[in-house]
Design a protein around this motif. Structure first.
Motif, PDB file in Angstrom:
ATOM      1  N   LYS A 137      55.592 -65.809  34.043  1.00 16.72           N
ATOM      2  CA  LYS A 137      55.851 -67.199  33.680  1.00 16.72           C
ATOM      3  C   LYS A 137      57.240 -67.305  33.071  1.00 16.72           C
ATOM      4  O   LYS A 137      57.740 -66.364  32.467  1.00 16.72           O
ATOM      5  CB  LYS A 137      54.814 -67.677  32.662  1.00 16.72           C
ATOM      6  CG  LYS A 137      53.447 -67.837  33.230  1.00 16.72           C
ATOM      7  CD  LYS A 137      52.507 -68.347  32.153  1.00 16.72           C
ATOM      8  CE  LYS A 137      51.109 -68.465  32.694  1.00 16.72           C
ATOM      9  NZ  LYS A 137      50.164 -68.901  31.655  1.00 16.72           N
ATOM     10  N   GLN A 138      57.831 -68.482  33.215  1.00 19.31           N
ATOM     11  CA  GLN A 138      59.213 -68.684  32.788  1.00 19.31           C
ATOM     12  C   GLN A 138      59.427 -68.345  31.313  1.00 19.31           C
ATOM     13  O   GLN A 138      60.416 -67.721  30.965  1.00 19.31           O
ATOM     14  CB  GLN A 138      59.644 -70.128  33.078  1.00 19.31           C
ATOM     15  CG  GLN A 138      61.134 -70.332  32.970  1.00 19.31           C
ATOM     16  CD  GLN A 138      61.924 -69.494  33.956  1.00 19.31           C
ATOM     17  OE1 GLN A 138      61.500 -69.259  35.077  1.00 19.31           O
ATOM     18  NE2 GLN A 138      63.079 -69.026  33.526  1.00 19.31           N
ATOM     19  N   GLU A 139      58.483 -68.707  30.438  1.00 12.32           N
ATOM     20  CA  GLU A 139      58.661 -68.450  29.007  1.00 12.32           C
ATOM     21  C   GLU A 139      58.714 -66.943  28.725  1.00 12.32           C
ATOM     22  O   GLU A 139      59.535 -66.470  27.943  1.00 12.32           O
ATOM     23  CB  GLU A 139      57.507 -69.041  28.173  1.00 12.32           C
ATOM     24  CG  GLU A 139      57.201 -70.488  28.421  1.00 12.32           C
ATOM     25  CD  GLU A 139      56.236 -70.704  29.581  1.00 12.32           C
ATOM     26  OE1 GLU A 139      55.132 -70.139  29.585  1.00 12.32           O
ATOM     27  OE2 GLU A 139      56.615 -71.443  30.490  1.00 12.32           O
ATOM     28  N   ILE A 140      57.837 -66.198  29.385  1.00 14.09           N
ATOM     29  CA  ILE A 140      57.801 -64.746  29.181  1.00 14.09           C
ATOM     30  C   ILE A 140      59.039 -64.110  29.793  1.00 14.09           C
ATOM     31  O   ILE A 140      59.649 -63.211  29.209  1.00 14.09           O
ATOM     32  CB  ILE A 140      56.510 -64.140  29.778  1.00 14.09           C
ATOM     33  CG1 ILE A 140      55.294 -64.740  29.070  1.00 14.09           C
ATOM     34  CG2 ILE A 140      56.517 -62.622  29.657  1.00 14.09           C
ATOM     35  CD1 ILE A 140      53.973 -64.420  29.716  1.00 14.09           C
ATOM     36  N   LYS A 141      59.429 -64.588  30.974  1.00  9.35           N
ATOM     37  CA  LYS A 141      60.626 -64.069  31.643  1.00  9.35           C
ATOM     38  C   LYS A 141      61.857 -64.265  30.765  1.00  9.35           C
ATOM     39  O   LYS A 141      62.668 -63.354  30.597  1.00  9.35           O
ATOM     40  CB  LYS A 141      60.815 -64.784  32.980  1.00  9.35           C
ATOM     41  CG  LYS A 141      61.942 -64.224  33.811  1.00  9.35           C
ATOM     42  CD  LYS A 141      62.223 -65.073  35.036  1.00  9.35           C
ATOM     43  CE  LYS A 141      61.126 -65.002  36.040  1.00  9.35           C
ATOM     44  NZ  LYS A 141      61.519 -65.639  37.325  1.00  9.35           N
ATOM     45  N   GLU A 142      61.987 -65.432  30.162  1.00  8.15           N
ATOM     46  CA  GLU A 142      63.136 -65.705  29.301  1.00  8.15           C
ATOM     47  C   GLU A 142      63.122 -64.809  28.062  1.00  8.15           C
ATOM     48  O   GLU A 142      64.168 -64.336  27.632  1.00  8.15           O
ATOM     49  CB  GLU A 142      63.155 -67.178  28.903  1.00  8.15           C
ATOM     50  CG  GLU A 142      63.532 -68.087  30.056  1.00  8.15           C
ATOM     51  CD  GLU A 142      63.460 -69.558  29.711  1.00  8.15           C
ATOM     52  OE1 GLU A 142      63.270 -69.911  28.527  1.00  8.15           O
ATOM     53  OE2 GLU A 142      63.590 -70.359  30.652  1.00  8.15           O
TER      54      GLU A 142
END
Length: 110
Positions: free
Chosen positions: A20-25
């Motif tokens: 997910k984008q939040e974890i990736k960031e």
């Protein structure tokens, strides 16, 4: 190949992060980004987490579940010499890669 499949001492190049984008960031802010070199230093006895080092000299612990979503290509050698070669500057390239990737994903959203 997935990061979770690497053996202790193996190095690899990060190709894709399928989270997910939040974890990736969050991971990218710590230096785990496409194009970075990562080395598995050790695994816990029950194989639930990995201790890794990055080419930007960061040392991190990742859960096996997170590592299973990071695609890598193994590279030769298994020493720590890569840390000195890439020290400094790579974090900026990681941030730039993140910004480009996020922009591309946002462009494709309806």
């Amino acid at each position: 190949m997935k990061l979770s499949e690497l053996e202790k001492g193996q190095k690899a190049l990060i190709n894709k992060i399928n989270l997910k984008q939040e974890i990736k960031e969050r991971l990218m802010s710590m230096g785990i980004c496409i194009g970075a070199t990562i080395k598995v230093c050790r695994k816990t006895l029950n194989q639930d987490s990995l201790h890794v080092t990055l080419d930007c000299a960061a040392c991190l612990a990742l859960s096996r579940d997170e590592a299973a979503f990071i695609e890598v290509t193994p590279v030769g050698g298994n020493g720590f010499g890569f840390r000195k070669k890439f020290r400094g500057g790579n974090r900026e390239r990681c941030c730039e890669a993140l910004q480009n990737e996020v922009a591309a994903e946002n462009k494709n959203r309806p």
